[in-house]
Design a protein around this motif. Structure first.
Motif, PDB file in Angstrom:
ATOM      1  N   ARG A 146       5.307 -18.476 -41.258  1.00 53.72           N
ATOM      2  CA  ARG A 146       4.919 -18.718 -39.761  1.00 53.72           C
ATOM      3  C   ARG A 146       5.808 -17.303 -39.289  1.00 53.72           C
ATOM      4  N   VAL A 228       8.936 -13.249 -27.317  1.00 54.83           N
ATOM      5  CA  VAL A 228       8.335 -14.816 -27.290  1.00 54.83           C
ATOM      6  C   VAL A 228       8.659 -15.347 -28.520  1.00 54.83           C
ATOM      7  N   ARG A 229       9.232 -16.611 -28.321  1.00 53.07           N
ATOM      8  CA  ARG A 229       9.810 -17.391 -29.520  1.00 53.07           C
ATOM      9  C   ARG A 229       9.564 -18.686 -29.521  1.00 53.07           C
ATOM     10  N   ASP A 230       9.801 -19.653 -30.434  1.00 50.22           N
ATOM     11  CA  ASP A 230       9.502 -20.973 -30.525  1.00 50.22           C
ATOM     12  C   ASP A 230      10.175 -21.867 -29.553  1.00 50.22           C
ATOM     13  N   ARG A 231      11.320 -21.406 -28.935  1.00 47.60           N
ATOM     14  CA  ARG A 231      12.130 -22.226 -28.098  1.00 47.60           C
ATOM     15  C   ARG A 231      12.524 -21.135 -26.872  1.00 47.60           C
ATOM     16  N   ALA A 232      12.986 -21.563 -26.016  1.00 48.16           N
ATOM     17  CA  ALA A 232      13.498 -21.035 -24.542  1.00 48.16           C
ATOM     18  C   ALA A 232      14.699 -19.974 -24.902  1.00 48.16           C
ATOM     19  N   SER A 233      15.541 -20.466 -25.787  1.00 54.10           N
ATOM     20  CA  SER A 233      16.732 -19.508 -26.454  1.00 54.10           C
ATOM     21  C   SER A 233      16.983 -19.893 -27.694  1.00 54.10           C
ATOM     22  N   TYR A 234      17.991 -18.991 -28.472  1.00 55.37           N
ATOM     23  CA  TYR A 234      18.625 -19.058 -29.699  1.00 55.37           C
ATOM     24  C   TYR A 234      17.592 -19.419 -30.728  1.00 55.37           C
ATOM     25  N   ALA A 235      16.561 -18.302 -30.684  1.00 60.07           N
ATOM     26  CA  ALA A 235      15.350 -18.419 -31.761  1.00 60.07           C
ATOM     27  C   ALA A 235      15.297 -16.907 -32.202  1.00 60.07           C
ATOM     28  N   PHE A 236      14.637 -16.663 -33.402  1.00 60.22           N
ATOM     29  CA  PHE A 236      14.139 -15.281 -33.509  1.00 60.22           C
ATOM     30  C   PHE A 236      12.806 -15.166 -33.037  1.00 60.22           C
ATOM     31  N   LEU A 238       8.883 -14.457 -32.464  1.00 61.71           N
ATOM     32  CA  LEU A 238       7.719 -14.407 -32.983  1.00 61.71           C
ATOM     33  C   LEU A 238       6.909 -13.132 -33.039  1.00 61.71           C
ATOM     34  N   PHE A 306      -1.681 -16.160 -36.014  1.00 61.50           N
ATOM     35  CA  PHE A 306      -1.642 -16.155 -34.404  1.00 61.50           C
ATOM     36  C   PHE A 306      -0.806 -15.006 -33.899  1.00 61.50           C
ATOM     37  N   MET A 310      -1.230 -12.818 -30.186  1.00 63.98           N
ATOM     38  CA  MET A 310       0.022 -13.054 -29.633  1.00 63.98           C
ATOM     39  C   MET A 310       0.699 -11.423 -29.103  1.00 63.98           C
TER      40      MET A 310
END
Lengths: 328, 700
Positions: A146, A228-236, A238, A306, A310
């Motif tokens: 992903r 753009v990431r899979d949660r609002a903070s603390y994510a690498f 996408l 995606f 995106m």
């Protein structure tokens, strides 16, 4: 984790000499990635040379209007620096989009550039990974991909570079100052990250230490960093986009500088999109055409198809926003 | 809120957690923090094959390392007494049943040395092909004898197919939920010491557990010790969510290690990465829902067919379709559960097992039916409200679903909602609102609880019960119950829990804790006062067993709720945000509104996390979950959690227990994912039937 020696030299020359003297020595900055990798058994240096005590922790103006950020400046401090915020807001935003407050307090600017991919297969020593163990294969290719690359990847490795900051620096044409056993050199950030060899993330030789990042005088045009990431903070990311858009009074694009994060093994300078934009009207249609020009080469994997739409819609949205700011 | 029972002073008061200060100042001793003398540290060796046999295990390099005290494998580990639970048959054979199985242990003077030595153990396997994914298209699904908690696997009434054929409106949809992991902040930890004295062998286990008595009983059986020679101590637990309910392989491993180094305590904290195969999880589900309705939206048929995975080692059958048995009236009904037996680690209960995944499917389908019927989703639910429990025919003790929906609609501002999907754009974000129902059974207690009360000096009382406080606030709420039952001030009660030497009590499970334990405390207080009156001599002591559920078998016992969500989806990027969540619950009497609210909002946050983030990914190649840390297994970050509120309506349920309290531990999570998915549909016109709702689902 294996036992290791630890040294904390007082000057860069000593740090370089110490690391150069042992083949499996490593520089230690904030430790926010290296120490994790040591715990996971991904890497096992027998000597850590802590560079956080070196006098490389200043942010100072460069002759000619640029700015130099010392390699041991903490991410949090760089993001909060008034000059960075005023003159390079895209960089400040990229820094703040990365990691968490606690991690940014520890992480250094130099270390940020050298962090390793977060590919789950790279980080798991029981699984195949050409980057970690050359010739073992790439489990990500037919596995959980992903988060993996759609641009510039090969069958050997589909990992992505995790940094947000480096994406902004790529759009800013930053220059990396390096001190090594054979002296000093300056590497344009576009040349820092190598590509074709999964084992080799950067052009740095063993013992070479990043001492500073030089930012050229900023363009007098609006810029943005959008992640753009899979949660609002603390994510690498996408997908992330760093962009500067210069539009003339007639509504024609004079210049654009664009880099993508989350799409490739390195911050991805979108040269084709930039070329498509120069001289084009600053309209939604031009922005979509530019995005398509860059993404025509995309080779998505089953888990990340995606990322193409995106990246396209995110870039178009960022450019629309910049054009609207310029028009005001 | 309902007024508290006559004479009550503490019940109903928002008493802050008694151990709150100790916890936030870092001085509350969790299992791993227990001050034991000269501890050794354990690091585990885990299998890198998903199925097969160990053909060779070479520990020479580990043995040689300075500081290593013992290396255990199946070749040298002490023998266990009972293989009744195959998961606990640790280091007893060369067989490997899943990737990540505990197949060895190093005990060393320091944790770093133990970890390094564990990495030096070389293992060779005779690996066999493995099977780790439950679907689709399998022909070997089977019906378990019962589903979790011993419930019927299938229920069928009337003729769903015929009713579907005749229905004015029909819906036939498939929904799925992924592997989900509990990931409590405190991972699985245990400290074990094995001693031998005149009475024989003896195990002391400091553990992070939801139930010290169950732990003692099962560990004693596995190790071949009398139960009174096993002592389990668990004063504080940093979250369990079901993952700490049952003894797991690491408990046996640390006990075996302690037995090997007799007399010295052995500490083991499961590294986060090992918890993904080592502490249980919620299995993935695929659920087909069929609904048939007349033109007015009255259900004529309701069917819920659930497929899930389990482990070949030990069966766990999530009761996914359970809620559908009680939610709505319909003459033709069907619920079924089928399993795929896999070469995977053993799944277990996770907050609202059954209801959490099942109500995502059912309540998404109800929203789809509302759209198909052109009805407001609240009105659709009201029209299908049953007078009695649809499957058992029993009257409900209380059923205030409609009241929750109406109160929620009022508070949330539902009345003016435009039902049109994809019709609102605010600064680049598509906005929408959604609703879903929630329910959770008020289970009859899984075992009676006992409590004892002893008079201390100065008018103080000690209350003893082997209950658990897994972060829920039960220590505080039980103290409140005890104070009122004894008719003394709160600070006159010194309550002890979390030790297996205290009067036996049920574990924290199934939202039954406070009701069952509270009944025991009330019974003990009554026995104490009857025996000693109000001026007991110091040292006076009395105990009692809590009463059973008065309404068991006579009434249908369930808690209900309504979840409301506001969702924003970015039109360009697909990013999804939940600016507002409101839950309205009917959970009987609330003993402590502060900790109950925390339980409910905490459940809702976990539901939000399941809706947007949580996705355990099994890679069939290696046969392993590859999302094995909190960077790859996402749970909601603070920035994802915005305005979350929980309220409750006036209710007391004397049919369940004397307190009139149903549990609050699990219902908060139920229905949240459906409410969010329904709101996302309202925002975008895109119906997502597979959790989680990630940005790519909304890209065109």
């Amino acid at each position: 984790m294996n036992p290791f020696d630890y040294e904390r030299p007082a000057d860069a020359g000593a740090a370089v000499a110490t690391v150069a003297s042992r083949a499996d020595a490593a520089f230690l900055g904030g430790g926010t990635n290296l120490v994790d990798l040591m715990k996971l058994g991904v890497t096992g240096p027998s000597l850590l040379v802590d560079v956080t005590g070196l006098p490389l922790d200043r942010i100072e103006p460069l002759p000619g209007g640029g700015l130099r950020i010392g390699a041991t400046v903490r991410n949090a401090d760089a993001a909060a620096d008034p000059e960075v915020r005023r003159r390079y807001p895209m960089l400040a935003r990229a820094l703040l989009a990365g990691a968490s407050g606690q991690v940014r307090n520890m992480a250094t600017i130099g270390g940020n550039l050298l962090q390793r991919t977060r590919c789950v297969y790279f980080q798991d020593v029981t699984l195949a990974c050409n980057k970690r163990e050359p010739g073992s294969g790439c489990a990500a290719l037919h596995g959980y991909n992903r988060h993996h690359a759609i641009l510039g990847a090969s069958e050997r490795c589909v990992a992505v570079h995790p940094s947000d900051m480096a994406v902004a620096l790529t759009a800013l044409d930053a220059v990396v100052q390096v001190q090594g056993p054979d002296g000093e050199r300056a590497i344009p950030i576009a040349d820092l990250y190598t590509g074709d060899d999964p084992e080799r993330d950067t052009a740095l030789a063993h013992g070479e230490l990043i001492t500073a990042i030089d930012l050229p005088e900023p363009a007098a045009a609006p810029s943005a960093y959008r992640k753009v990431r899979d949660r609002a903070s603390y994510a690498f990311a996408l997908v992330s986009v760093a962009a500067v858009l210069d539009v003339d009074a007639g509504g024609t694009v004079r210049d654009a500088r664009i880099a993508f994060g989350g799409l490739a093994h390195r911050p991805w300078r979108a040269s084709r999109a930039e070329a498509a934009l120069r001289g084009a009207p600053a309209t939604g249609a031009s922005f979509r055409t530019a995005a398509d020009a860059e993404l025509a080469a995309a080779r998505p994997l089953p888990g990340n198809a995606f990322k193409v739409p995106m990246a396209r819609s995110t870039l178009a949205a960022v450019l629309r926003g910049l054009a609207a700011r310029e028009a005001r | 809120m309902t007024s508290a029972p006559t004479g009550s002073r503490a019940i109903g008061a928002p008493v802050p957690r008694l151990e709150g200060r100790a916890k936030v100042t870092g001085t509350a001793p969790y299992a791993y923090d227990q001050p034991v003398e000269a501890p050794l540290y354990l690091a585990a060796v885990t299998s890198t094959s998903a199925r097969g046999h160990i053909t060779a295990i070479d520990t020479a390099a580990a043995d040689r390392l300075d500081g290593v005290v013992a290396v255990l494998t199946h070749e040298n580990a002490p023998r266990l007494a009972s293989d009744e639970n195959a998961e606990l048959w640790v280091l007893q054979s060369d067989e490997v049943a899943f990737r990540g199985q505990l197949i060895g242990a190093v005990v060393a003077s320091r944790p770093e040395i133990a970890a390094q030595a564990a990495g030096l153990v070389r293992v060779e396997y005779d690996a066999r092909p493995h099977d780790v994914e439950p679907g689709p298209g399998r022909d070997d699904l089977y019906a378990p004898a019962t589903v979790n908690t011993g419930l019927e696997t299938d229920t069928i009434a009337g003729d769903v197919d015929a009713a579907m054929a005749d229905a004015a409106v029909t819906l036939d949809r498939t929904y799925s939920t992924p592997l989900q992991f509990h990931v409590p902040m405190e991972p699985q930890t245990a400290v074990a010491r094995w001693d031998r004295d005149g009475g024989g062998d003896r195990l002391t286990l400091y553990d992070s557990t939801q139930g010290v008595i169950r732990m003692r009983q099962i560990m004693a059986a596995v190790l071949g010790l009398p139960p009174d020679r096993v002592e389990v101590i668990s004063p504080h637990v940093g979250g369990g969510f079901g993952s700490k309910l049952r003894p797991k392989a690491h408990h046996v491993l640390v006990a075996l290690a302690a037995r090997t180094v007799e007399g010295r305590p052995v500490k083991f904290a499961l590294p986060r990465r090992l918890t993904f195969a080592g502490s249980g999880y919620r299995p993935s589900t695929v659920q087909r829902i069929r609904l048939g309705a007349d033109a007015d939206g009255r259900l004529t048929a309701i069917a819920h067919d659930a497929v899930g995975g389990t482990s070949k080692l030990v069966e766990f059958a999530e009761q996914t379709a359970l809620a559908t048995r009680t939610m709505y009236a319909a003459p033709n009904r069907r619920t079924t559960h089928r399993l795929a037996a896999l070469d995977v680690s053993v799944p277990t209960v996770m907050r609202a097992p059954g209801e959490a995944p099942g109500m995502f499917a059912l309540e998404s389908a109800m929203d789809e039916l509302a759209v198909a019927c052109g009805l407001d989703p609240i009105e659709l639910r009201v029209r299908n409200e049953p007078g009695r429990d649809p499957e058992t025919g029993l009257p409900y003790s209380t059923r205030n679903l409609v009241a929750c929906l109406r109160e929620g609609a009022r508070r949330f501002g539902w009345t003016d909602r435009d039902p049109a999907p994809a019709a609102r754009l605010d600064d680049g974000w598509l906005t929408g609102t959604g609703v879903a129902a929630a329910t959770y059974p008020a289970y009859p207690v899984i075992g009676p609880s006992n409590a004892a009360i002893r008079a201390l000096a100065g008018g103080r009382y000690r209350v003893d019960i082997a209950a658990a406080d897994i972060g829920t606030g039960s220590r505080t709420a039980l103290t409140q119950i005890a104070a009122d039952a004894l008719a003394v001030p709160l600070d006159a009660v010194d309550l002890r829990l979390g030790e297996s030497t205290l009067p036996a009590a049920a574990p924290a499970a199934g939202s039954m804790g406070l009701g069952g334990w509270g009944s025991a405390v009330i019974a003990a207080a009554r026995a104490f006062r009857e025996k000693y009156g109000t001026a007991p001599a110091e040292g006076a002591e009395a105990g009692a067993t809590g009463a059973g559920v008065p309404g068991a078998g006579k009434v249908a016992l369930h808690a209900f709720g309504a979840q409301f969500a506001e969702v924003r989806v970015h039109a360009d990027t697909g990013e999804i945000r939940v600016p507002r969540l409101l839950g309205v619950f009917a959970v009987g009497r609330v003993v402590n509104p502060r900790t109950a609210r925390s339980q409910l909002t905490g459940g809702m946050v976990m539901g939000l996390s399941a809706a947007l983030h949580e996705h355990g990914v099994m890679d069939p190649g290696p046969g392993q979950v590859v999302t094995r840390d909190l960077a790859d297994y996402h749970i909601a970050a603070h920035a994802d959690v915005q305005d979350v509120d929980a309220v409750w309506i006036d209710e007391a349920d004397p049919h369940y227990n004397e307190l009139g309290a149903k549990g609050v531990g699990e219902i908060g999570i139920v229905g949240v994912a459906a409410a969010i998915a329904n709101a996302a549909f309202h925002a975008t016109g895109v119906r997502v039937r597979d959790l989680p709702l990630t940005p790519d689902a909304f890209l065109r």
